[in-house]
Scaffold this motif. Structure first.
Motif, PDB file in Angstrom:
ATOM      1  N   ASP A 169      10.781   0.887   1.893  1.00 17.05           N
ATOM      2  CA  ASP A 169      10.637   1.240   1.271  1.00 17.05           C
ATOM      3  C   ASP A 169       9.423   1.397  -0.375  1.00 17.05           C
ATOM      4  O   ASP A 169       9.654   1.736  -1.508  1.00 17.05           O
ATOM      5  N   ARG A 170       8.633   0.466   0.098  1.00 13.52           N
ATOM      6  CA  ARG A 170       6.963  -0.064  -1.288  1.00 13.52           C
ATOM      7  C   ARG A 170       6.205  -0.845  -0.424  1.00 13.52           C
ATOM      8  O   ARG A 170       6.582  -1.679   0.218  1.00 13.52           O
ATOM      9  N   VAL A 171       4.682   0.390  -0.820  1.00 13.99           N
ATOM     10  CA  VAL A 171       3.811  -0.544  -0.217  1.00 13.99           C
ATOM     11  C   VAL A 171       2.935  -1.516  -1.205  1.00 13.99           C
ATOM     12  O   VAL A 171       2.859  -0.122  -1.900  1.00 13.99           O
ATOM     13  N   LEU A 172       2.512  -2.597  -0.911  1.00  8.41           N
ATOM     14  CA  LEU A 172       1.765  -3.160  -2.048  1.00  8.41           C
ATOM     15  C   LEU A 172      -0.182  -3.209  -1.419  1.00  8.41           C
ATOM     16  O   LEU A 172       0.323  -4.503  -0.256  1.00  8.41           O
ATOM     17  N   PRO A 173      -0.685  -4.018  -2.690  1.00  8.27           N
ATOM     18  CA  PRO A 173      -1.609  -4.902  -1.640  1.00  8.27           C
ATOM     19  C   PRO A 173      -1.062  -6.303  -1.221  1.00  8.27           C
ATOM     20  O   PRO A 173      -0.404  -6.787  -1.997  1.00  8.27           O
ATOM     21  N   ASP A 174      -1.782  -6.671   0.258  1.00  6.50           N
ATOM     22  CA  ASP A 174      -1.226  -7.353   0.582  1.00  6.50           C
ATOM     23  C   ASP A 174      -1.197  -8.696  -0.412  1.00  6.50           C
ATOM     24  O   ASP A 174      -0.381  -9.683  -0.102  1.00  6.50           O
ATOM     25  N   ALA A 175      -2.241  -9.084  -1.540  1.00  9.86           N
ATOM     26  CA  ALA A 175      -2.556 -10.114  -2.030  1.00  9.86           C
ATOM     27  C   ALA A 175      -1.610 -10.056  -2.994  1.00  9.86           C
ATOM     28  O   ALA A 175      -0.954 -11.248  -4.060  1.00  9.86           O
ATOM     29  N   GLU A 176      -0.746  -9.309  -3.383  1.00 11.42           N
ATOM     30  CA  GLU A 176       0.370  -8.508  -4.668  1.00 11.42           C
ATOM     31  C   GLU A 176       1.504  -9.137  -3.816  1.00 11.42           C
ATOM     32  O   GLU A 176       2.843  -8.796  -4.340  1.00 11.42           O
ATOM     33  N   LEU A 177       2.003  -9.027  -2.700  1.00 10.38           N
ATOM     34  CA  LEU A 177       3.004  -8.767  -1.888  1.00 10.38           C
ATOM     35  C   LEU A 177       3.949  -9.377  -2.203  1.00 10.38           C
ATOM     36  O   LEU A 177       5.742  -9.909  -2.270  1.00 10.38           O
ATOM     37  N   TRP A 178       4.122 -10.764  -1.977  1.00 10.31           N
ATOM     38  CA  TRP A 178       4.775 -12.278  -2.493  1.00 10.31           C
ATOM     39  C   TRP A 178       5.266 -11.930  -3.041  1.00 10.31           C
ATOM     40  O   TRP A 178       6.873 -12.806  -3.538  1.00 10.31           O
ATOM     41  N   ASP A 179       4.501 -12.178  -4.253  1.00  9.57           N
ATOM     42  CA  ASP A 179       5.150 -12.323  -5.693  1.00  9.57           C
ATOM     43  C   ASP A 179       5.801 -11.005  -6.495  1.00  9.57           C
ATOM     44  O   ASP A 179       7.065 -11.444  -7.251  1.00  9.57           O
ATOM     45  N   ALA A 180       5.441 -10.074  -5.776  1.00  4.12           N
ATOM     46  CA  ALA A 180       5.762  -8.903  -5.747  1.00  4.12           C
ATOM     47  C   ALA A 180       7.572  -8.704  -5.031  1.00  4.12           C
ATOM     48  O   ALA A 180       9.023  -8.724  -5.868  1.00  4.12           O
ATOM     49  N   THR A 181       7.927  -9.559  -4.205  1.00  2.44           N
ATOM     50  CA  THR A 181       9.293  -9.513  -3.378  1.00  2.44           C
ATOM     51  C   THR A 181       9.471 -10.483  -4.095  1.00  2.44           C
ATOM     52  O   THR A 181      11.108  -9.948  -4.136  1.00  2.44           O
ATOM     53  N   MET A 182       9.247 -11.246  -4.450  1.00  3.46           N
ATOM     54  CA  MET A 182      10.496 -13.168  -5.324  1.00  3.46           C
ATOM     55  C   MET A 182      10.782 -11.591  -6.611  1.00  3.46           C
ATOM     56  O   MET A 182      11.599 -12.746  -6.973  1.00  3.46           O
ATOM     57  N   ASP A 202       0.170  -3.640   2.342  1.00  4.37           N
ATOM     58  CA  ASP A 202      -0.829  -2.204   2.819  1.00  4.37           C
ATOM     59  C   ASP A 202      -1.258  -2.311   4.034  1.00  4.37           C
ATOM     60  O   ASP A 202      -2.252  -1.261   5.196  1.00  4.37           O
ATOM     61  N   ASN A 203      -1.534  -3.130   4.962  1.00  5.98           N
ATOM     62  CA  ASN A 203      -1.535  -3.710   5.556  1.00  5.98           C
ATOM     63  C   ASN A 203      -0.966  -3.880   6.998  1.00  5.98           C
ATOM     64  O   ASN A 203      -1.219  -4.430   8.420  1.00  5.98           O
ATOM     65  N   SER A 204       0.427  -3.541   7.047  1.00  7.27           N
ATOM     66  CA  SER A 204       0.943  -3.950   7.754  1.00  7.27           C
ATOM     67  C   SER A 204       1.148  -2.681   8.619  1.00  7.27           C
ATOM     68  O   SER A 204       1.015  -1.009   8.211  1.00  7.27           O
ATOM     69  N   LYS A 205       1.702  -2.567  10.355  1.00  8.86           N
ATOM     70  CA  LYS A 205       1.941  -1.786  10.956  1.00  8.86           C
ATOM     71  C   LYS A 205       3.288  -1.485  11.293  1.00  8.86           C
ATOM     72  O   LYS A 205       3.552  -3.189  12.397  1.00  8.86           O
ATOM     73  N   PHE A 206       3.766  -0.956  12.477  1.00 12.15           N
ATOM     74  CA  PHE A 206       5.069  -0.589  12.387  1.00 12.15           C
ATOM     75  C   PHE A 206       5.063   0.216  13.994  1.00 12.15           C
ATOM     76  O   PHE A 206       4.547   1.169  14.123  1.00 12.15           O
ATOM     77  N   GLY A 207       6.127  -0.260  14.965  1.00 17.59           N
ATOM     78  CA  GLY A 207       5.678   0.804  15.786  1.00 17.59           C
ATOM     79  C   GLY A 207       6.973   0.308  17.466  1.00 17.59           C
ATOM     80  O   GLY A 207       7.062  -0.791  16.735  1.00 17.59           O
ATOM     81  N   ILE A 208       7.466   1.144  17.715  1.00 13.73           N
ATOM     82  CA  ILE A 208       8.938   0.270  18.988  1.00 13.73           C
ATOM     83  C   ILE A 208       8.034   0.600  20.093  1.00 13.73           C
ATOM     84  O   ILE A 208       8.116   2.003  20.376  1.00 13.73           O
ATOM     85  N   PRO A 209       7.662   0.140  21.279  1.00 16.91           N
ATOM     86  CA  PRO A 209       6.902   0.427  21.945  1.00 16.91           C
ATOM     87  C   PRO A 209       7.906   0.370  23.380  1.00 16.91           C
ATOM     88  O   PRO A 209       7.643  -0.202  24.934  1.00 16.91           O
ATOM     89  N   ALA A 210       8.898   0.350  23.165  1.00 18.94           N
ATOM     90  CA  ALA A 210       9.606   0.667  24.191  1.00 18.94           C
ATOM     91  C   ALA A 210       9.198   1.551  25.463  1.00 18.94           C
ATOM     92  O   ALA A 210       9.534   1.165  26.849  1.00 18.94           O
ATOM     93  N   ALA A 211       8.675   2.959  25.268  1.00 19.90           N
ATOM     94  CA  ALA A 211       8.436   3.681  26.597  1.00 19.90           C
ATOM     95  C   ALA A 211       7.286   2.564  27.118  1.00 19.90           C
ATOM     96  O   ALA A 211       6.970   3.114  28.246  1.00 19.90           O
ATOM     97  N   ARG A 212       6.846   1.948  26.329  1.00 21.01           N
ATOM     98  CA  ARG A 212       5.008   1.387  27.222  1.00 21.01           C
ATOM     99  C   ARG A 212       5.473   0.295  28.151  1.00 21.01           C
ATOM    100  O   ARG A 212       4.299  -0.061  29.496  1.00 21.01           O
ATOM    101  N   LEU A 213       7.076   0.070  27.673  1.00 23.02           N
ATOM    102  CA  LEU A 213       6.977  -1.782  28.972  1.00 23.02           C
ATOM    103  C   LEU A 213       8.529  -1.249  29.749  1.00 23.02           C
ATOM    104  O   LEU A 213       8.791  -1.982  30.580  1.00 23.02           O
TER     105      LEU A 213
END
Length: 273
Positions: free
Chosen positions: A193-206, A139-150
């Motif tokens: 596809d899914r967003v999870l609390p940070d503390a749960e991310l790895w266990d849920a992925t595994m 839930d703390n992840s951030k996404f983007g493509i800054p190509a136009a800024r570069l």
């Protein structure tokens, strides 16, 4: 930080790419945390080596890609290399050629792939994530493509995948503005596809990876092939490949094992043949 098990990690690109295997699950780690896992050319090539090793390991049934540290999955290309590797059109073309093979390898990977994303997932990191089959984010992840800024052009394949996930209007907004998208928005528009609390991310992925690993490999391969063909233009679909993998499933030992295990009310032991 992610509590990632690290059994017998194999290094590539001077240790900036790592891979390991545990219980049928391969893990590739982007290990450049002091630069938020920004990708150098050497790391792209190391990624290719790791993907090839796990592809060729018969004991690996699913592959997770993740970033080291608590700041980023992959924060994009290593801009400190740009003056040397991408300072003009000719240099950028050479850069693309050297990294294209690794992206193509991931795009056509025969085993299921999962991106486990926390922190920044930008530019080239978005390209890696979009090439995987499943994207799970904290839930703390951030996404983007800054190509136009570069002042650079994002490649055709990357934009094709972006449009296929979020549609042309959102792709335009992302590309024209260079905006960063929070995890909840990324989930809403179909980027993850899914967003999870940070503390749960790895266990849920595994848990997802181990579930996949325990299922019949040929049936998963059939699904992966068929979905890939569905996404192609109708005139380019390989219907023969779909039929062939379907027949292989029906004639497989795993299908017999699945039926027998169901009747005996036990967990099936699939072998991928």
């Amino acid at each position: 930080m992610l509590d990632i098990p690290k059994p017998a990690e194999i290094p590539h690109a001077d240790g900036k790419i790592l891979h390991s295997v545990s219980d049928g699950v391969g893990v590739i780690t982007f290990n450049n945390p002091h630069k938020r896992n920004a990708m150098s050319l050497e790391m792209w090539e190391g990624l290719g080596h790791a993907l090839t090793a796990l592809r060729d390991d018969a004991g690996v049934r699913v592959v997770i890609l993740t970033g080291a540290g608590d700041k980023a999955f992959v924060s994009g290309a290593d801009i400190s290399q740009f003056e040397k590797t991408r300072h003009n059109a000719a240099a950028s073309e050479e850069y693309s050629k050297r990294s294209e093979a690794q992206r193509a390898l991931l795009a056509s990977y025969p085993k299921p792939t999962i991106a486990c994303i926390r922190g920044f997932c930008l530019g080239g990191g978005m390209q890696v994530a979009m090439l995987t089959d499943i994207r799970i984010a904290s839930d703390n992840s951030k996404f983007g493509i800054p190509a136009a800024r570069l002042g650079i052009a994002y490649g055709y394949d990357g934009l094709r995948h972006l449009v296929s996930l979020v549609g042309p209007s959102w792709a335009r907004l992302i590309m024209y503005t260079g905006m960063r998208i929070e995890a909840a928005e990324a989930l809403r528009i179909g980027l993850v596809d899914r967003v999870l609390p940070d503390a749960e991310l790895w266990d849920a992925t595994m848990e997802i990876a181990r579930t996949i690993s325990g299922n019949a490999p040929l049936a998963i391969k059939a699904a992966k092939i068929t979905i890939a063909e569905v996404l192609k233009d109708e005139s380019k679909r390989d219907m023969a490949a779909i039929k062939a993998i379907g027949m292989a499933c029906m004639d497989s030992e795993d299908f017999r094992e699945g039926r027998t295990a169901f009747m005996e009310k036990r967990k099936p032991q699939f072998k991928g043949k």
